[in-house]
Design an enzyme around this catalytic site. Sequence first.
Site, mmCIF file in Angstrom:
data_model
loop_
_atom_site.group_PDB
_atom_site.id
_atom_site.type_symbol
_atom_site.label_atom_id
_atom_site.label_comp_id
_atom_site.label_asym_id
_atom_site.label_seq_id
_atom_site.Cartn_x
_atom_site.Cartn_y
_atom_site.Cartn_z
ATOM 1 N N CYS A 39 -7.458 31.928 45.394
ATOM 2 C CA CYS A 39 -7.850 33.305 45.069
ATOM 3 C C CYS A 39 -8.687 33.906 46.189
ATOM 4 O O CYS A 39 -9.391 33.202 46.902
ATOM 5 C CB CYS A 39 -8.684 33.313 43.801
ATOM 6 S SG CYS A 39 -7.851 32.576 42.402
ATOM 7 N N ARG A 61 -4.159 33.230 52.141
ATOM 8 C CA ARG A 61 -4.729 32.149 51.342
ATOM 9 C C ARG A 61 -3.764 31.683 50.250
ATOM 10 O O ARG A 61 -3.952 30.619 49.673
ATOM 11 C CB ARG A 61 -6.030 32.614 50.689
ATOM 12 C CG ARG A 61 -7.129 32.925 51.682
ATOM 13 C CD ARG A 61 -8.240 33.731 51.051
ATOM 14 N NE ARG A 61 -8.980 32.996 50.051
ATOM 15 C CZ ARG A 61 -10.047 32.235 50.291
ATOM 16 N NH1 ARG A 61 -10.490 32.125 51.518
ATOM 17 N NH2 ARG A 61 -10.678 31.605 49.331
ATOM 18 N N TRP A 109 -4.401 33.061 42.536
ATOM 19 C CA TRP A 109 -3.534 31.893 42.681
ATOM 20 C C TRP A 109 -3.686 31.119 41.376
ATOM 21 O O TRP A 109 -4.752 30.584 41.089
ATOM 22 C CB TRP A 109 -4.004 31.071 43.876
ATOM 23 C CG TRP A 109 -3.090 29.970 44.290
ATOM 24 C CD1 TRP A 109 -1.889 30.100 44.924
ATOM 25 C CD2 TRP A 109 -3.311 28.563 44.142
ATOM 26 N NE1 TRP A 109 -1.353 28.852 45.165
ATOM 27 C CE2 TRP A 109 -2.204 27.900 44.705
ATOM 28 C CE3 TRP A 109 -4.329 27.796 43.589
ATOM 29 C CZ2 TRP A 109 -2.094 26.518 44.728
ATOM 30 C CZ3 TRP A 109 -4.218 26.420 43.607
ATOM 31 C CH2 TRP A 109 -3.099 25.793 44.172
ATOM 32 N N ASN A 152 -13.151 33.456 41.833
ATOM 33 C CA ASN A 152 -12.439 32.422 42.576
ATOM 34 C C ASN A 152 -13.064 31.091 42.181
ATOM 35 O O ASN A 152 -14.290 30.979 42.169
ATOM 36 C CB ASN A 152 -12.598 32.696 44.089
ATOM 37 C CG ASN A 152 -12.028 31.584 44.946
ATOM 38 O OD1 ASN A 152 -11.346 30.684 44.455
ATOM 39 N ND2 ASN A 152 -12.313 31.627 46.240
ATOM 40 N N GLY A 153 -12.258 30.098 41.840
ATOM 41 C CA GLY A 153 -12.814 28.793 41.458
ATOM 42 C C GLY A 153 -12.319 28.389 40.082
ATOM 43 O O GLY A 153 -11.339 28.938 39.572
ATOM 44 N N GLU A 198 3.734 14.332 59.631
ATOM 45 C CA GLU A 198 3.435 15.758 59.761
ATOM 46 C C GLU A 198 4.738 16.578 59.799
ATOM 47 O O GLU A 198 4.827 17.644 59.183
ATOM 48 C CB GLU A 198 2.586 15.983 61.029
ATOM 49 C CG GLU A 198 2.267 17.418 61.366
ATOM 50 C CD GLU A 198 1.523 18.188 60.272
ATOM 51 O OE1 GLU A 198 1.097 17.586 59.286
ATOM 52 O OE2 GLU A 198 1.411 19.417 60.414
ATOM 53 N N LYS A 205 5.705 19.476 57.118
ATOM 54 C CA LYS A 205 6.037 20.852 57.541
ATOM 55 C C LYS A 205 7.372 21.272 56.950
ATOM 56 O O LYS A 205 7.495 22.361 56.413
ATOM 57 C CB LYS A 205 6.134 20.965 59.073
ATOM 58 C CG LYS A 205 4.867 20.958 59.877
ATOM 59 C CD LYS A 205 4.032 22.204 59.788
ATOM 60 C CE LYS A 205 3.056 22.103 58.665
ATOM 61 N NZ LYS A 205 1.770 21.527 58.943
ATOM 62 N N GLU A 253 7.150 21.785 53.090
ATOM 63 C CA GLU A 253 6.331 22.878 52.551
ATOM 64 C C GLU A 253 6.910 24.258 52.824
ATOM 65 O O GLU A 253 6.726 25.161 52.019
ATOM 66 C CB GLU A 253 4.856 22.772 52.966
ATOM 67 C CG GLU A 253 4.509 23.142 54.368
ATOM 68 C CD GLU A 253 3.017 22.986 54.675
ATOM 69 O OE1 GLU A 253 2.184 23.323 53.828
ATOM 70 O OE2 GLU A 253 2.701 22.553 55.797
ATOM 71 N N HIS A 297 13.565 -1.982 54.717
ATOM 72 C CA HIS A 297 12.892 -2.488 53.509
ATOM 73 C C HIS A 297 13.086 -1.540 52.326
ATOM 74 O O HIS A 297 12.361 -1.632 51.342
ATOM 75 C CB HIS A 297 11.405 -2.714 53.793
ATOM 76 C CG HIS A 297 11.180 -3.735 54.863
ATOM 77 N ND1 HIS A 297 11.378 -5.082 54.655
ATOM 78 C CD2 HIS A 297 10.829 -3.600 56.173
ATOM 79 C CE1 HIS A 297 11.138 -5.737 55.784
ATOM 80 N NE2 HIS A 297 10.814 -4.859 56.723
ATOM 81 N N LYS A 312 -3.521 28.548 51.230
ATOM 82 C CA LYS A 312 -4.014 28.173 52.551
ATOM 83 C C LYS A 312 -5.289 27.348 52.441
ATOM 84 O O LYS A 312 -5.437 26.319 53.077
ATOM 85 C CB LYS A 312 -4.281 29.446 53.378
ATOM 86 C CG LYS A 312 -4.820 29.166 54.771
ATOM 87 C CD LYS A 312 -3.796 28.432 55.610
ATOM 88 C CE LYS A 312 -4.294 28.082 56.993
ATOM 89 N NZ LYS A 312 -3.411 27.104 57.641
#
Length: 607
Positions: A2, A27, A72, A96-97, A480, A484, A487, A503, A602
């Site tokens: 948020c 964000r 969010w 926010n939170g 990484e 990428k 996402e 394996h 973000k």
Amino acid sequence: MCGIVAAAAGKNIVPVLVEGLKKLEYRGYDSAGLAVIAGNGIERVRSVGRVAELEAASADTQAATGIAHTRWATHGVPCERNAHPHVSGSIAVVHNGIIENYESLRNELTAQGYVFTSDTDTESIAHLVQATLKTEPDLLKAVQIACQRLVGAFAIAVIDHNQPGKVIVAREGSPLLLGVSDSGNYAASDASALLQVTRNMVYLENGDIAELTAAKVRITRLDGTPVQRPVHVSQLSAAAVELGNYQHYMQKEIFEQPEALANTLEIVGGSKTIQPGIFGAEAGNLLADVDAILILACGTSSHSGFTARYWLERIAGVPCNVEIASEYRYRTSVPNPRQLIVAISQSGETADTLAALRHAKSLGQTKTLAICNVPESAIVRECALRFITRAGPEIGVASTKAFTTQLAALFLLTLVAAKVKGRLSEEQEATYIHQLRHLPVAVNKVLELEDEIKAWAQRFADKHHALFLGRGRHYPIAMEGALKLKEISYIHAEAYPAGELKHGPLALVDADMPVISIAPNDQLLDKLKSNLKEVQARGGELYVFADADSEIPESDGVHILRLPEHYGELSPILHVIPLQLLSYHVALVKGTDVDKPRNLAKSVTVE
Ligand code: AGP
């Protein structure tokens, strides 16, 4: 996560609120809203989707005081009813939170006759403030009292149409800062939202509450004790958050890497040696007493840590462990007071990394170092030592330039640790520094491979899965690359150390499974080649990122792209670049929302 923007000024602040929300879009959010004090009460506009829709819906709204929010979803699905601001009688709140005791508050307030219209935890704050106003009519004091009942993490902004011209903001755990100016006062989740009106920022501490009017700012603690907080002049460049000629922030940020690395490495200057002081005045003494390193981070930042582990153990000879912050914070671990705790974070506000750092300190491990891109962030403030990566604001949810600058910082840490431990000759030090200094040029050359990578990307569009392979210090780079790809293109991707293939994961390999391999010319190349043969033998399609001098021939089902330079220890910094470009171009082909991938934020400021 948020985002909050709030304003009290002697002019119409609706454009400021909307512009501020646009700057916070990076964000991550799913709905947006604003509330202002209009002539006849609170006027609220909310919309699901982009801020542009809110902008259109609020085109006729005008007011001098207001609050705004990008949401969010945590409690309740993304929909207009759950979007902020939440209103109770004369007041409106954005938050926010997470309020952990919202259910008991909700029951209590429902019993008092308040009617809830959303599924959010935030609405309980709105009703709580309204209920408190019955006995404490001053808004600042009412919010102070209400905040003391909240359990959890929050940043909030509140307006009351019975007390026009005033915004109350408070923080406990979630980021919030003030922007102060002669023509009005503002608050936001981060400075980029307020650069449009001022550079003068005041960072609120946890437990601070402030009253903003157009003419003044008053800050107290939640218990009412007045406090002064210094004004910082933000160095953030407004241009750094503009898209310029690029199509997406991720693309811009990938191409900014040469500059970001040059800026980050500027601290070494023209010198042939490196001093521990680049990590803080106390670094020399503190590092001399360190016998191990524990790196704490999440996501991409953890991958820089996993890479650095290879450097720290090989070059500096310091035992190094890397732990995912969300695991470490709840794990019973054996503390080592002589261990250096390194918290790595782009934002410096990631809730799990911050909590893991605090947990490590609570166990008596007080030698702490932050590697972070945001100087004023909580993680930086809470560490004894710090290294600020100078990547500039990273807006795209997919982290790119923050990652490579973290790697540069961690390599500097390796050199300093090796030096303090007497494991680095002058000659080696000069050679490494020379290589570091050449990095921006080397990265530029890798970026020139974009067209070839673009062509490869076309072949991934109809794939549902991909496998990334690497060995040694390039295994975390494979991790990484997989992160990428998943996402931003939503293709399921997994990374394996190539030696682990037989394996288990080899069972997945067929003509539909692209296998991306990082194949630099190092001591593991021959081993890796055998692993690649195993893939080829099962009809797997191989995409190999090799060095100019890696002897791997192109053949049917084996596509090779050669990086221009062979870069030794620092090769992970070069090899991640084509993987970033590959994900970006696959996402373009698939038409996904590159900068704001679904479900992601973000800055992850909640657990
Ligand atoms: C990276 O592309 C991610 N979006 C994510 O993994 C990120 O690196 C992670 O959330 C940690 O964030 P931080 O670096 O700000 O702490």
